[in-house]
Design a protein around this motif. Structure first.
Motif, PDB file in Angstrom:
ATOM      1  N   ASN A 134      -5.394  -2.128  11.387  1.00 52.67           N
ATOM      2  CA  ASN A 134      -5.072  -1.036  10.489  1.00 52.67           C
ATOM      3  C   ASN A 134      -3.773  -1.046   9.636  1.00 52.67           C
ATOM      4  OD1 ASN A 134      -7.692   0.677  10.735  1.00 52.67           O
ATOM      5  ND2 ASN A 134      -7.015   0.559  12.880  1.00 52.67           N
ATOM      6  N   GLY A 135      -3.094  -1.963   9.939  1.00 48.63           N
ATOM      7  CA  GLY A 135      -1.635  -2.167   9.519  1.00 48.63           C
ATOM      8  C   GLY A 135      -0.585  -1.800  10.359  1.00 48.63           C
ATOM      9  N   ILE A 136       0.306  -2.917  10.385  1.00 47.39           N
ATOM     10  CA  ILE A 136       1.282  -2.547  11.501  1.00 47.39           C
ATOM     11  C   ILE A 136       2.345  -1.484  11.292  1.00 47.39           C
ATOM     12  CG2 ILE A 136       3.072  -3.907   9.632  1.00 47.39           C
ATOM     13  CD1 ILE A 136       4.395  -5.187  12.149  1.00 47.39           C
ATOM     14  N   GLY A 137       2.596  -0.514  12.295  1.00 46.88           N
ATOM     15  CA  GLY A 137       3.096   0.564  12.288  1.00 46.88           C
ATOM     16  C   GLY A 137       2.428   1.830  11.930  1.00 46.88           C
ATOM     17  N   PHE A 138       0.982   1.583  12.018  1.00 43.64           N
ATOM     18  CA  PHE A 138      -0.204   2.663  11.659  1.00 43.64           C
ATOM     19  C   PHE A 138       0.163   3.701  12.675  1.00 43.64           C
ATOM     20  CE2 PHE A 138      -4.402   4.588  11.884  1.00 43.64           C
ATOM     21  CZ  PHE A 138      -4.240   4.799  10.413  1.00 43.64           C
ATOM     22  N   TYR A 139       0.365   3.558  13.860  1.00 44.61           N
ATOM     23  CA  TYR A 139       0.476   4.599  14.918  1.00 44.61           C
ATOM     24  C   TYR A 139       1.835   4.983  15.325  1.00 44.61           C
ATOM     25  CZ  TYR A 139      -4.812   4.210  15.572  1.00 44.61           C
ATOM     26  OH  TYR A 139      -6.164   4.021  15.299  1.00 44.61           O
ATOM     27  N   SER A 140       2.848   4.426  14.676  1.00 48.03           N
ATOM     28  CA  SER A 140       4.292   4.552  14.966  1.00 48.03           C
ATOM     29  C   SER A 140       4.671   5.890  14.773  1.00 48.03           C
ATOM     30  CB  SER A 140       5.179   3.502  14.237  1.00 48.03           C
ATOM     31  OG  SER A 140       5.166   3.803  13.060  1.00 48.03           O
ATOM     32  N   ARG A 141       5.089   6.463  15.679  1.00 51.00           N
ATOM     33  CA  ARG A 141       5.561   8.191  15.577  1.00 51.00           C
ATOM     34  C   ARG A 141       6.665   8.188  14.456  1.00 51.00           C
ATOM     35  NH1 ARG A 141       5.563  12.920  18.148  1.00 51.00           N
ATOM     36  NH2 ARG A 141       7.506  14.147  18.070  1.00 51.00           N
ATOM     37  N   GLY A 142       7.756   7.189  14.575  1.00 49.83           N
ATOM     38  CA  GLY A 142       8.909   7.219  13.675  1.00 49.83           C
ATOM     39  C   GLY A 142       8.227   7.190  12.190  1.00 49.83           C
ATOM     40  N   ARG A 166       0.624  -1.379   0.072  1.00 49.35           N
ATOM     41  CA  ARG A 166      -0.111   0.007   0.087  1.00 49.35           C
ATOM     42  C   ARG A 166       0.779   1.234   0.079  1.00 49.35           C
ATOM     43  NH1 ARG A 166      -2.929  -2.958   4.199  1.00 49.35           N
ATOM     44  NH2 ARG A 166      -1.805  -1.663   5.793  1.00 49.35           N
ATOM     45  N   GLY A 167       2.243   1.088  -0.025  1.00 46.03           N
ATOM     46  CA  GLY A 167       2.956   2.248   0.131  1.00 46.03           C
ATOM     47  C   GLY A 167       3.366   2.917   1.421  1.00 46.03           C
ATOM     48  N   SER A 168       3.063   2.283   2.223  1.00 50.22           N
ATOM     49  CA  SER A 168       3.036   2.792   3.608  1.00 50.22           C
ATOM     50  C   SER A 168       4.361   2.401   4.196  1.00 50.22           C
ATOM     51  CB  SER A 168       2.071   1.955   4.539  1.00 50.22           C
ATOM     52  OG  SER A 168       0.614   2.181   4.195  1.00 50.22           O
ATOM     53  N   ALA A 169       5.189   3.402   4.426  1.00 53.44           N
ATOM     54  CA  ALA A 169       6.578   3.467   5.200  1.00 53.44           C
ATOM     55  C   ALA A 169       6.680   2.934   6.402  1.00 53.44           C
ATOM     56  CB  ALA A 169       7.449   4.815   4.783  1.00 53.44           C
ATOM     57  N   TYR A 170       5.410   3.383   7.114  1.00 54.68           N
ATOM     58  CA  TYR A 170       5.280   3.029   8.608  1.00 54.68           C
ATOM     59  C   TYR A 170       5.145   1.581   8.777  1.00 54.68           C
ATOM     60  CZ  TYR A 170       0.237   3.146   7.366  1.00 54.68           C
ATOM     61  OH  TYR A 170      -0.887   2.776   7.021  1.00 54.68           O
ATOM     62  N   ALA A 171       5.055   0.994   7.875  1.00 55.34           N
ATOM     63  CA  ALA A 171       4.933  -0.568   8.085  1.00 55.34           C
ATOM     64  C   ALA A 171       6.218  -1.151   8.650  1.00 55.34           C
ATOM     65  CB  ALA A 171       4.552  -1.160   6.746  1.00 55.34           C
TER      66      ALA A 171
END
Length: 420
Positions: A313-321, A97-102
């Motif tokens: 909602n996806g791993i890292g969805f709420y990760s600040r970094g 999905r192009g989610s870098a936070y993952a």
């Protein structure tokens, strides 16, 4: 030991030879290096740059072949493998999905846990690595306590060795609008407070053999003193859980601690300094008035479909970094490790994590009640703080988590004065 050797013999030849014939020194040195990088990553970033500090996290996975190729105990090996595969699938769909936070979320949830498992698998004498971990956590807490005192009394950024947009910001803190809080080299009040709380419990129940009584008393008083300076509720909640569990049969232990803490606290600070701590009793009466309540609610509000309920909602969805890397317009969080895990990887992933934690607690408590109480305290405070999601506190929590799985191969009595 026979079962351990049998498992090693099933591994590829080069790994089996490494584990059987190495002197333990390479593993222990690398273990030290990784923990130094984790605990002082902010200072490493200040000196060498954030890119170098972040790339250093790759060290967490250098021992990973041992987890992949050395057979684990059947009871928990399957559970850990399923959990890891599930997180890999979460990472794959996140990247698609192009989610870098993952990537950030995957590193946070797998790095400390599987690094420690791999480190234990890479060495035959599990007691050595557990003993070293206890010593390092106490020493790091001692160093950070000294840093916190320097930060509070001499230099707010410890002579330029740390960076924090709030608590190490001269201009912001001099305005008086923000209460001064100790962050030291860890640069987070909650992460520092949990590190100090864990060290306090270790010093009280587990003291390395050969270390002096004087250093034990000095460390205890210093770390408790700085624990109060963090003005973080989780420091007190963590220790309350540990001492409550341990005082069920030995009620005098909690009274001795509370009396000592009261004396040190009174000498350390003015009464008004602890107003923030005493507010938690008001929050208990009216939970909706707690500042983090709306963040907790947000975590559940984002679960708006069967898909998000079961798979998150996806791993890292709420990760600040991850959000910083993705250049999000605003940083959102849920201020709770447990809610964050549930919302990110869903009921399936949360159930796997709960099974791993619960089974480890059961194994650890059977061998050592005090260490089991500390693991329980980490999990419980995880509802009130996101700190266990980070590398510093995550490493400490996973240290106990993994110790539970190898409890039968650790000589806890040989580690130090551990209360059973």
């Amino acid at each position: 030991m026979r079962n351990e050797c049998k498992n090693i013999n099933c591994a590829p030849l080069f790994l089996a030879r490494f584990v059987k014939y190495n002197s333990s020194l390479p593993v222990l040195l690398f273990f030290c290096l990784v923990l130094v990088v984790i605990f002082f990553r902010n200072t490493i970033g200040v000196i060498f740059g954030d890119l170098f500090a972040n790339l250093s996290l790759v060290l967490l996975f250098l021992f990973f072949p041992f987890f992949l190729l050395v057979p684990l105990n059947r009871q928990f090996g399957l559970l850990l493998s399923v959990y890891f595969i599930y997180l890999v699938i979460q990472l794959f769909f996140g990247l698609s999905r192009g989610s870098a936070y993952a990537v950030v979320g995957f590193f946070n949830l797998t790095g400390p846990l599987f690094f420690l498992i791999s480190a234990y698998l890479a060495i035959l004498d599990k007691t050595k690595i557990f003993n070293l971990g206890v010593k390092l956590f106490i020493v790091f807490a001692f160093i950070n306590s000294l840093g916190a005192i320097i930060q509070a009394q001499v230099s707010i950024d410890i002579f330029g060795l740390i960076h924090n947009d709030i608590y190490a910001n001269y201009e912001l803190m001099s305005g008086g609008g923000v209460q001064k809080r100790a962050i030291s080299f860890i640069t987070s009040p909650q992460s520092l407070s949990l590190t100090l709380a864990f060290a306090t419990a270790l010093i009280f129940y587990t003291w390395p053999i050969g270390w002096s009584v004087f250093f034990r008393v000095l460390s205890f008083l210093l770390i408790v003193f700085v624990g109060a300076l963090t003005v973080s509720k989780v420091y007190f909640v963590f220790l309350f859980i540990v001492f409550f569990v341990m005082s069920i049969k030995k009620i005098y232990s909690i009274f001795i601690f509370l009396l000592g803490f009261l004396v040190v606290g009174v000498l350390a600070s003015a009464t008004t300094y602890f107003d923030r701590i005493f507010l938690m009793f008001d929050y208990i009466e009216n939970i909706r008035s707690y500042p983090a309540y709306e963040h907790w609610a947000r975590g559940f509000q984002h679960i708006d479909s069967a898909k998000s309920l079961f798979f998150g909602n996806g791993i890292g969805f709420y990760s600040r970094g991850g959000q910083i890397i993705q250049e999000s317009d605003s940083i959102i969080g849920v201020e709770s490790f447990l809610i964050q895990v549930f919302s990110e990887i869903g009921l399936v992933g949360f159930s796997l994590f709960s099974l791993i934690s619960g089974y480890s607690y059961y194994l650890l408590r059977r061998k050592n009640k005090s260490l089991g109480a500390m693991l329980l305290a980490f999990v419980v405070v995880g509802f009130f703080t996101p700190a266990p999601y980070g590398f510093v506190v995550g490493m400490q929590m996973c240290f106990l988590l993994v110790a539970g799985f190898f409890a039968n191969r650790i000589d806890f009595v040989g580690v130090g004065e551990v209360s059973r």
